[in-house]
Scaffold this active site. Structure first.
Site, short mmCIF file in Angstrom:
data_model
loop_
_atom_site.label_atom_id
_atom_site.label_comp_id
_atom_site.label_asym_id
_atom_site.label_seq_id
_atom_site.Cartn_x
_atom_site.Cartn_y
_atom_site.Cartn_z
N ASP A 3 -66.16 -73.28 -66.74
CA ASP A 3 -64.72 -73.46 -66.53
C ASP A 3 -64.03 -72.13 -66.24
O ASP A 3 -63.00 -72.09 -65.58
CB ASP A 3 -64.11 -74.15 -67.76
CG ASP A 3 -64.72 -75.53 -67.96
OD1 ASP A 3 -64.53 -76.37 -67.08
OD2 ASP A 3 -65.43 -75.74 -68.95
N GLU A 43 -75.16 -77.85 -74.11
CA GLU A 43 -75.35 -76.91 -72.99
C GLU A 43 -75.79 -75.54 -73.51
O GLU A 43 -76.67 -74.91 -72.94
CB GLU A 43 -74.04 -76.78 -72.20
CG GLU A 43 -73.71 -78.02 -71.38
CD GLU A 43 -72.30 -78.01 -70.79
OE1 GLU A 43 -72.07 -78.81 -69.88
OE2 GLU A 43 -71.45 -77.23 -71.24
N LYS A 65 -62.78 -70.58 -60.47
CA LYS A 65 -63.18 -70.39 -61.88
C LYS A 65 -63.30 -68.92 -62.26
O LYS A 65 -63.59 -68.60 -63.41
CB LYS A 65 -64.54 -71.09 -62.13
CG LYS A 65 -64.58 -72.57 -61.74
CD LYS A 65 -63.69 -73.42 -62.62
CE LYS A 65 -63.49 -74.83 -62.11
NZ LYS A 65 -64.67 -75.66 -62.11
#
Length: 235
Positions: A92, A111, A129
């Protein structure tokens, strides 16, 4: 092809570039999110075409598991796999040191386990990002045991954050992770020391894991749209 949204095309190209790094005989960590979804699709296509053989995936989420099955990638588990050769995952936010904030899809705990074990962790993002400092555009996701939401909220506020319980979209009530926990999204006015904050937050009792990924990325593939054309560069 030409009438396709350039952003989608660019995500496809980044996913393709990451999928191209997978070798036959690999155990692959399969990340979560829209760009990684294309990587999973292209790994499946390479397997179907016979370009790759003997590849198995370890999914980081229910979403990744469903996509892998759809695209014909056999799956295994951390119990069975002796190693992870490469993990492909999105982010992100990415800072100039290749530190990340992840967890927009509420899968950051799994993750981090998979990406952290991988020999090589390849991050796939689009140029939106990229940030100078983590926390400047995206809140830090923190996975919390449901019973501890109130005390963890107080502890994160004491650290200078503004925590908000993530609520479901098209669903009443909070988002529940694949592990059955809740997510606090914590807004900071820029994170000066990601490594220190990662440890501090994880030391709060009731916190399972947070979305700061410090020193884990080996390569960041960045998709850009330049003059309406999709291109991929390495950070």
């Amino acid at each position: 092809m030409g009438d396709m949204d350039p952003v989608k095309l660019m995500k496809q190209e980044v996913g393709r570039a990451a999928a191209a790094q997978v070798k036959s005989g690999s155990i692959v960590g399969l990340g979560t999110g829209s760009t990684t979804a294309f990587a999973i699709q292209f790994i499946g296509e390479r397997l179907a075409a016979g370009e790759l053989t003997d590849v198995v995936g370890i999914p980081t989420s229910f979403q990744a598991s469903v996509l892998a099955k759809k695209h014909g990638i056999p799956l295994t588990t951390l119990d069975e796999a002796p190693r992870i050769d490469i993990a492909i995952d999105g982010a992100d936010e990415v800072d100039p040191q290749q530190n990340l904030i992840k967890g927009g899809g509420a899968a950051h705990t799994r993750e981090k386990v998979v990406d952290g074990l991988a020999e090589r962790f390849v991050v796939v993002v689009d140029s939106s990002k990229l940030v100078d400092k983590l926390g400047s555009t995206f809140a830090l996701p923190v996975e919390v045991l449901p019973m501890a939401v109130a005390p963890v909220t107080r502890a994160l506020t004491a650290l200078g954050g503004t925590p908000e319980l993530r609520m479901g979209v098209n669903k009443d009530g909070p988002v529940i992770t694949d592990q059955g926990n809740m997510v606090l999204d914590v807004k900071f006015t820029g994170i000066d020391n990601p490594a220190e904050l990662e440890k501090t937050v994880n030391n709060i009792p009731g916190v399972l894991e947070n979305g700061l990924f410090v020193g884990l990325a080996d390569e960041v593939l960045i998709g850009e749209v330049i003059d309406g054309k999709a291109s991929v560069r390495t950070m």
